[in-house]
Design a protein around this motif. Structure first.
Motif, PDB file in Angstrom:
ATOM      1  N   ARG A  11      32.904  30.613  44.941  1.00 41.03           N
ATOM      2  CA  ARG A  11      31.863  31.230  44.786  1.00 41.03           C
ATOM      3  C   ARG A  11      30.803  32.202  44.769  1.00 41.03           C
ATOM      4  NH1 ARG A  11      27.476  33.342  47.525  1.00 41.03           N
ATOM      5  NH2 ARG A  11      28.302  33.169  49.469  1.00 41.03           N
ATOM      6  N   GLN A  12      31.134  33.325  46.016  1.00 48.01           N
ATOM      7  CA  GLN A  12      31.229  33.835  45.581  1.00 48.01           C
ATOM      8  C   GLN A  12      31.576  35.255  43.307  1.00 48.01           C
ATOM      9  OE1 GLN A  12      31.167  37.375  48.889  1.00 48.01           O
ATOM     10  NE2 GLN A  12      31.807  35.444  49.450  1.00 48.01           N
ATOM     11  N   TRP A  13      33.058  34.968  43.451  1.00 49.31           N
ATOM     12  CA  TRP A  13      33.911  35.477  43.174  1.00 49.31           C
ATOM     13  C   TRP A  13      32.568  35.194  41.151  1.00 49.31           C
ATOM     14  CZ3 TRP A  13      37.013  38.283  40.653  1.00 49.31           C
ATOM     15  CH2 TRP A  13      37.394  39.121  39.175  1.00 49.31           C
ATOM     16  N   GLN A  14      32.930  33.733  41.058  1.00 40.05           N
ATOM     17  CA  GLN A  14      32.397  33.010  39.507  1.00 40.05           C
ATOM     18  C   GLN A  14      30.586  33.853  39.894  1.00 40.05           C
ATOM     19  OE1 GLN A  14      34.757  31.467  38.297  1.00 40.05           O
ATOM     20  NE2 GLN A  14      32.993  30.411  37.746  1.00 40.05           N
ATOM     21  N   ALA A  15      30.581  33.278  41.106  1.00 38.93           N
ATOM     22  CA  ALA A  15      27.757  35.136  41.296  1.00 38.93           C
ATOM     23  C   ALA A  15      28.152  35.661  40.337  1.00 38.93           C
ATOM     24  CB  ALA A  15      27.800  33.968  42.075  1.00 38.93           C
ATOM     25  N   ASP A  16      29.334  36.987  41.611  1.00 37.69           N
ATOM     26  CA  ASP A  16      29.353  38.118  41.648  1.00 37.69           C
ATOM     27  C   ASP A  16      29.517  39.205  40.141  1.00 37.69           C
ATOM     28  OD1 ASP A  16      27.929  37.774  44.117  1.00 37.69           O
ATOM     29  OD2 ASP A  16      29.954  39.099  45.064  1.00 37.69           O
ATOM     30  N   VAL A  17      30.814  38.639  39.613  1.00 30.52           N
ATOM     31  CA  VAL A  17      32.141  38.796  39.194  1.00 30.52           C
ATOM     32  C   VAL A  17      32.272  38.015  37.113  1.00 30.52           C
ATOM     33  CG1 VAL A  17      34.379  39.371  37.623  1.00 30.52           C
ATOM     34  CG2 VAL A  17      33.620  39.452  40.449  1.00 30.52           C
ATOM     35  N   ILE A  18      32.351  36.791  37.728  1.00 30.42           N
ATOM     36  CA  ILE A  18      31.743  35.670  36.574  1.00 30.42           C
ATOM     37  C   ILE A  18      30.665  36.483  35.582  1.00 30.42           C
ATOM     38  CG2 ILE A  18      32.172  33.836  35.158  1.00 30.42           C
ATOM     39  CD1 ILE A  18      35.259  35.683  36.405  1.00 30.42           C
ATOM     40  N   SER A  69      37.226  39.634  29.742  1.00 31.36           N
ATOM     41  CA  SER A  69      36.666  39.465  30.361  1.00 31.36           C
ATOM     42  C   SER A  69      37.532  39.339  31.856  1.00 31.36           C
ATOM     43  CB  SER A  69      35.911  37.924  30.075  1.00 31.36           C
ATOM     44  OG  SER A  69      34.979  38.241  28.655  1.00 31.36           O
ATOM     45  N   ALA A  70      36.627  38.679  32.551  1.00 27.68           N
ATOM     46  CA  ALA A  70      37.122  38.213  34.472  1.00 27.68           C
ATOM     47  C   ALA A  70      37.363  36.742  33.976  1.00 27.68           C
ATOM     48  CB  ALA A  70      36.849  38.772  35.191  1.00 27.68           C
ATOM     49  N   LEU A  71      38.823  36.475  34.476  1.00 27.78           N
ATOM     50  CA  LEU A  71      39.681  34.817  35.200  1.00 27.78           C
ATOM     51  C   LEU A  71      38.367  34.523  35.572  1.00 27.78           C
ATOM     52  CD1 LEU A  71      42.142  34.081  33.381  1.00 27.78           C
ATOM     53  CD2 LEU A  71      43.043  33.965  35.841  1.00 27.78           C
ATOM     54  N   PRO A  72      37.621  33.262  35.241  1.00 27.14           N
ATOM     55  CA  PRO A  72      36.907  32.352  36.108  1.00 27.14           C
ATOM     56  C   PRO A  72      37.909  31.468  36.742  1.00 27.14           C
ATOM     57  CG  PRO A  72      36.523  32.364  33.704  1.00 27.14           C
ATOM     58  CD  PRO A  72      38.091  32.937  33.339  1.00 27.14           C
ATOM     59  N   ALA A  73      37.492  31.211  38.240  1.00 31.23           N
ATOM     60  CA  ALA A  73      38.076  30.717  38.333  1.00 31.23           C
ATOM     61  C   ALA A  73      38.678  29.001  38.427  1.00 31.23           C
ATOM     62  CB  ALA A  73      37.335  29.977  40.465  1.00 31.23           C
ATOM     63  N   PRO A  74      39.454  28.300  38.604  1.00 32.43           N
ATOM     64  CA  PRO A  74      39.361  27.094  38.490  1.00 32.43           C
ATOM     65  C   PRO A  74      38.493  25.787  39.248  1.00 32.43           C
ATOM     66  CG  PRO A  74      41.454  27.683  38.437  1.00 32.43           C
ATOM     67  CD  PRO A  74      40.776  28.735  39.541  1.00 32.43           C
ATOM     68  N   GLU A  81      48.008  28.872  37.527  1.00 35.17           N
ATOM     69  CA  GLU A  81      47.253  27.628  36.574  1.00 35.17           C
ATOM     70  C   GLU A  81      45.855  27.088  37.142  1.00 35.17           C
ATOM     71  OE1 GLU A  81      50.913  25.875  38.747  1.00 35.17           O
ATOM     72  OE2 GLU A  81      50.633  26.751  40.408  1.00 35.17           O
ATOM     73  N   ARG A  82      45.611  26.386  36.321  1.00 37.96           N
ATOM     74  CA  ARG A  82      44.180  26.303  36.013  1.00 37.96           C
ATOM     75  C   ARG A  82      44.030  24.758  37.197  1.00 37.96           C
ATOM     76  NH1 ARG A  82      41.504  29.324  34.804  1.00 37.96           N
ATOM     77  NH2 ARG A  82      39.445  27.783  35.126  1.00 37.96           N
ATOM     78  N   ASP A  83      44.797  23.991  37.673  1.00 37.72           N
ATOM     79  CA  ASP A  83      45.090  22.823  38.367  1.00 37.72           C
ATOM     80  C   ASP A  83      45.476  23.698  40.112  1.00 37.72           C
ATOM     81  OD1 ASP A  83      43.628  20.489  39.842  1.00 37.72           O
ATOM     82  OD2 ASP A  83      45.250  19.300  38.716  1.00 37.72           O
ATOM     83  N   PRO A  84      45.458  24.038  40.205  1.00 35.96           N
ATOM     84  CA  PRO A  84      46.269  24.511  41.923  1.00 35.96           C
ATOM     85  C   PRO A  84      46.210  23.760  42.610  1.00 35.96           C
ATOM     86  CG  PRO A  84      44.654  26.303  41.755  1.00 35.96           C
ATOM     87  CD  PRO A  84      44.175  25.188  40.268  1.00 35.96           C
TER      88      PRO A  84
END
Length: 333
Positions: free
Chosen positions: A292-299, A317-322, A5-8
């Motif tokens: 923050r860590q997911w977006q910076a480290d992986v995305i 590609s990996a899935l960006p966080a909403p 979901e894009r707006d969890p």
């Protein structure tokens, strides 16, 4: 499986239920991906019922014609503070994760992934799969173990007989019966089992009265009887019946056609938590930091060896966080 979901919605543990002994929860449809997406039917979490024991997420899907939907294609995505439990009735799914695990999910075997302090994984139905049908479940980890190192387990599950039913215990054990105990790791007392009944069949299960239980109908309807009383509750296809603590026995009764359910159970989970997207934490700031860590480290690929690691072998590609909501996430019981 990821929550795509894009707006969890921020989901919070409610206070202990004071409602009826049996509460029937209807599913909501959630698409996994784009316009030809495979749909899942989600019964946990929802407003009014976030957990059953430590079970905190239940997606029911299929039978899904892969030629029509493209099947399951879930890119690498993160998890914290939980375990994922993959159980199939039909089809085959390829699992890869950042611990280096590469395994197939098939009917009759369980894949359990413990995220602990952080993991990433992907799930894709295999090219040979024509129909996909199963459940994806999450278990919240208690505070004492939620920061452990991530790991992955696969176990074959042997059928056992209970009354007229064939039972496959894929997590924990039936109350008072260690014969069918599943060979996977849990951190709170739990039960997860597939129960198959022939037409007109009955099966009675002993319950731990200190536990909550759930009955998710995959093929039905099914009638539920509690403690041998005449009162009965009819549960339709893809509905989830919630049983609060207290009952000592549960009888499942099939109608004029065979039935199949997933039986869940566990001690009520009393800890405060915040569950948002694919993260479980204990407060707003933890969730913000995980994102923050997911977006910076992986995305952004700044640190592929960071908290969530790298899923090797996935072609994409990996899935960006909403985006996070504009208000603070508030933990509750």
């Amino acid at each position: 499986m990821s929550n795509l979901e894009r707006d969890p919605v921020e989901l919070l543990l409610p206070a202990a239920s004071a409602g009826p002994v049996v509460q029937v929860l209807a599913p909501r449809d959630v698409p996994l991906g784009g316009p030809r997406a495979m749909n899942v039917r989600r019964t946990l979490p929802q407003r009014g019922r976030t957990t059953i024991g430590a079970w905190c997420f239940a997606d029911h899907y299929g039978p899904d014609d892969v030629a029509m939907t493209g099947g399951m294609v879930v890119p690498p995505h993160p998890h914290t503070g939980l375990q994922t439990v993959s159980w199939l009735f039909q089809g085959e799914i390829e699992h890869r994760d950042s611990t280096g695990s590469h395994a197939l999910v098939r009917p009759g075997a369980v894949n359990l992934m413990t995220a602990g302090r952080g993991i990433s994984h992907s799930e894709v139905s295999t090219p040979s799969t024509t129909m996909l049908h199963g459940v994806q479940l999450w278990v919240v980890l208690p505070d004492a173990t939620r920061h452990i190192g991530p790991f992955f387990e696969h176990a074959e599950v042997a059928p056992i007989a209970v009354g007229d039913a064939t039972v496959r215990v894929f997590v924990g054990a039936l109350a008072g019966d260690e014969l069918g105990a599943a060979d996977v790791t849990v951190f709170t007392p739990l039960l997860g089992a597939q129960v198959d009944l022939p037409a007109g069949g009955r099966a009675e299960f002993a319950l731990d009265p200190s536990w909550e239980h759930g009955v998710l109908v995959d093929v039905g309807p099914v009638t539920i009887e509690i403690d041998g009383t005449d009162a009965a509750t009819r549960v339709e296809w893809s509905e989830l019946a919630y049983l609060e603590t207290g009952p000592r026995s549960l009888t499942l009764v099939a109608g004029d056609s065979p039935a199949r359910v997933v039986l869940l159970g566990g001690e009520p989970f009393g800890e405060e938590l915040v569950m948002w997207w694919n993260f479980i934490g204990r407060d707003h700031d933890e969730i913000v930091d995980y994102r923050r860590q997911w977006q910076a480290d992986v995305i952004a690929r700044d640190n592929p060896d960071g908290r969530f690691g790298t899923v090797e072998g996935y072609d994409g590609s990996a899935l960006p966080a909403p985006e996070l909501p504009t208000v603070r996430l508030k933990p509750r019981r």
